[in-house]
Design a protein around this motif. Structure first.
Motif, PDB file in Angstrom:
ATOM      1  N   ARG A   2      -8.711  39.353 -10.004  1.00 47.75           N
ATOM      2  CA  ARG A   2      -8.288  40.008  -8.761  1.00 47.75           C
ATOM      3  C   ARG A   2      -9.477  40.356  -7.875  1.00 47.75           C
ATOM      4  O   ARG A   2      -9.341  40.387  -6.650  1.00 47.75           O
ATOM      5  CB  ARG A   2      -7.524  41.300  -9.071  1.00 47.75           C
ATOM      6  CG  ARG A   2      -6.168  41.094  -9.695  1.00 47.75           C
ATOM      7  CD  ARG A   2      -5.536  42.434 -10.046  1.00 47.75           C
ATOM      8  NE  ARG A   2      -5.317  43.260  -8.876  1.00 47.75           N
ATOM      9  CZ  ARG A   2      -4.203  43.233  -8.137  1.00 47.75           C
ATOM     10  NH1 ARG A   2      -3.226  42.407  -8.453  1.00 47.75           N
ATOM     11  NH2 ARG A   2      -4.065  44.026  -7.099  1.00 47.75           N
ATOM     12  N   GLY A  54      -2.497  38.425  -6.351  1.00 44.67           N
ATOM     13  CA  GLY A  54      -3.853  38.905  -6.612  1.00 44.67           C
ATOM     14  C   GLY A  54      -4.555  38.168  -7.730  1.00 44.67           C
ATOM     15  O   GLY A  54      -5.784  38.197  -7.827  1.00 44.67           O
ATOM     16  N   ASP A  55      -3.809  37.493  -8.581  1.00 47.30           N
ATOM     17  CA  ASP A  55      -4.406  36.754  -9.696  1.00 47.30           C
ATOM     18  C   ASP A  55      -5.323  35.647  -9.225  1.00 47.30           C
ATOM     19  O   ASP A  55      -6.188  35.188  -9.972  1.00 47.30           O
ATOM     20  CB  ASP A  55      -3.291  36.176 -10.579  1.00 47.30           C
ATOM     21  CG  ASP A  55      -3.825  35.650 -11.910  1.00 47.30           C
ATOM     22  OD1 ASP A  55      -4.465  36.444 -12.639  1.00 47.30           O
ATOM     23  OD2 ASP A  55      -3.606  34.473 -12.220  1.00 47.30           O
TER      24      ASP A  55
END
Length: 623
Positions: free
Chosen positions: A28, A532-533
């Motif tokens: 992230r 967000g990964d």
């Protein structure tokens, strides 16, 4: 956008590190990673903080932030209003300055009542041994908590869970207010004591969701383990950042038939519905939504034009793009504010359709009868077999049509239509390796479908037409715009029409009121973890506080008319707005859910219900 984490220990001594290498967190925040331990030997507690930063604003500011007084701050958010942050400043540092100047809890709550934008935070206030944490009113940023009887790790907070081995113990922090943990009291009683500061409207009515204040307190406490012995309600409150929903129904509407008209659906029919009164609302809506998009696409790290030849310029903004009305309007408004020489990535995901012998012709014919207005149906109505291209799914077809509309709107803009194709093998592999961890603690078939679709789309890895041929392309954008929030506010879902047909406008208003109250637990935490990964930040213009307040102020008749057929009545204000922006047939496309438009819902098990627990997610967790 950041990955933030905190672990609290109530042991006199910490014999092992409280931090485990969390690759989900570090993905992230790829630009900076730091850890920090704060110990108080007098009160026998220890707090371990970890911050992973995605740099998007001002100078790169590593987290956790700390000051000379021992305060520590972790921030996963964006300040888009309410508190002044200059275009060259970093909002993490600005927020920390405001919080460390607070003399009491009222001052701290006042700050979070003012902030406009998505946020999740963890703040250690040294002088009164308090650990503050929480999420914004809509829950646009993920924050999970885990409690344990083990005093070494009695409380843990994180943006995303660490691994499959302990993932079942994590739950989402309710976006129903801010929480404070009194570490001094916790150390004395050897268990967790929390104080909850709920959201309240300016008039004093409680707005924390679908239940009353005392019921909400009981619900939160019932979801927590026995080691949490207290959940007190604070004396102070947070001020809800949006105006209340206008629930008045004009008498003429209350008497109006709830039966859906069979009126023809088309662009000309939509144009005929636009009156002078509508034009005032349309212009106001364009202004407030355009400003929301502007805040989310400007002030990003950009190379100066002279340093980046046209052929090498990279997109800084991407849009989850189906060609439907929500994504088309976001693209049209982004075009107003993104520098003209900069490309915009349109991320269009498709899951491989099954071979014809795997799908009965009768089912396909039935589907056509039920969806006479779908672009997919129109393109293949005369065929009993699936198209030659197994990725020619409905969202791919409408996406290409939408691309042509955008090219007509601005032919000088570089529109990167990224075709993201996913086969069954890759879906299973990525679900097991990444997605199941990110979706959890949500676990339904719907969460699996949308989580997988959004993960692959936001990754931005696909094919792009260049010089007349398709070439591999990966989006470099750190910001991903998504249209979530439009359906929830403007009656876009089929369940809204069902409720309207049953209980009229009163029932529809109740349904819309419920939608925003539960959007944090149904959608936004999951989407933030999934997007967000990839080291990218999800941004939600339709959930901008000013946009929501404007839509909430309008009477229901100015936003939706479900006596009109699909393609007109739902999201009527948005459709009229699309016409005013110069868009074409995309203005009258019926709502089509992402899981159906991308065809992921038909890829593995067609007999599942959206609300069922997903065995594929459960199996991955237990492996």
């Amino acid at each position: 956008m950041c990955g933030i984490c905190c672990t609290v220990s109530l042991c006199a001594h910490v014999d092992k590190p409280l931090y485990n290498d969390n690759k989900n967190l570090s993905r992230r925040g790829p630009n900076s990673s730091q850890q920090l331990l704060r110990s108080d030997s007098t009160h026998n507690y220890h707090c371990f903080f970890s911050g992973h930063v995605l740099h998007l604003r001002g100078d790169l500011t590593p987290q956790p932030l700390q000051d000379e007084n021992g305060n520590v701050f972790l921030w996963n958010g964006e300040v888009f209003g309410g508190i002044e942050v200059s275009s060259i400043a970093n909002d993490t540092y600005t927020m920390f300055q405001h919080l460390t100047s607070c003399d009491n809890e009222h001052d701290l709550l006042s700050i979070f009542s003012k902030v406009q934008g998505p946020w999740a935070f963890i703040f250690y206030q040294k002088k009164n041994h308090s650990l503050w944490f929480g999420r914004d009113f809509f829950g646009r940023r993920s924050l999970l908590w885990k409690f344990s009887d083990n005093l070494e790790e009695i409380l843990s907070l994180t943006s995303v869970a660490e691994s499959l081995t302990d993932i079942v113990h994590w739950q989402e922090v309710p976006a129903s207010g801010i929480f404070r943990c009194d570490l001094h009291t916790c150390a004395l009683i050897k268990s967790i004591s929390l104080t909850w500061y709920p959201w309240m409207s300016a008039s004093g009515s409680q707005l924390t969701g679908e239940t009353r204040l005392d019921e909400e307190q009981k619900w939160i406490l019932n979801t927590l383990p026995k080691c949490v012995t207290q959940l007190n309600i604070g004396d102070d409150r947070l001020l809800v950042p949006v105006s209340p929903l206008n629930e008045k129904v004009p008498e003429t509407l209350s008497e109006k038939s709830c039966k859906t008209s069979s009126k023809k659906v088309g662009l000309e029919e939509l144009k005929l519905l636009i009156s002078e009164e509508h034009r005032k609302n349309i212009q106001s809506f364009v202004n407030v939504l355009s400003e929301a998009v502007q805040k989310r696409v400007l002030n990003l790290p950009r190379l100066h034009a002279s340093l980046s030849p046209a052929l090498e310029r990279k997109a800084n903004v991407a849009i989850l793009f189906s060609g439907g009305i929500d994504s088309m309007i976001l693209a049209a408004l982004a075009d107003r504010h993104v520098p003209p020489e900069e490309p915009i990535d349109l991320l269009n995901v498709a899951f491989m359709m099954r071979a014809p012998n795997q799908q009965k012709a009768s089912l396909k014919k039935s589907s056509r009868k039920k969806n006479p207005n779908s672009a997919f149906t129109e393109s293949h109505a005369n065929s009993d077999t699936l198209p030659t291209d197994p990725f020619n799914v409905p969202d791919r077809i409408t996406g290409r049509s939408g691309l042509e509309e955008l090219k007509a709107l601005n032919p000088t803009r570089i529109w990167n239509f990224v075709e993201i194709n996913v086969n069954l093998e890759e879906l299973k592999q990525m679900r097991q390796q990444y997605i199941s961890q990110l979706v959890y603690p949500l676990n339904t078939v719907l969460d699996d479908s949308i989580g997988c679709a959004v993960w692959f789309a936001s990754r931005g890895k696909g094919m792009l037409q260049s010089d007349g041929e398709m070439k591999p392309y990966t989006s470099t954008s750190k910001v991903v715009l998504t249209g979530i929030g439009a359906d929830e506010q403007l009656g876009g879902y089929s369940r809204h029409r069902v409720r309207f047909n049953t209980l009229g406008y009163k029932g529809l208003l109740e349904e819309l009121s419920m939608e925003l109250g539960r959007i944090s637990s149904r959608n936004l935490g999951r989407d933030d973890r999934v997007i967000g990964d990839h080291g990218k930040e999800a941004r939600f213009p339709f959930l901008d506080e000013n946009v929501v307040s404007f839509l909430n102020s309008l009477p229901i008749s100015d936003k939706v008319d479900l006596t009109l057929p699909r393609g007109l009545g739902e999201k009527l204000l948005l459709r009229m707005t699309a016409v005013s922006l110069g868009l074409g047939n995309s203005s009258v496309l019926p709502k089509r859910a992402m899981q159906f438009g991308s065809r992921i819902a038909k890829m593995e098990n067609c007999n599942e219900k959206a609300s069922d627990k997903c065995n594929r997610l459960q199996l991955d967790i237990n492996d």
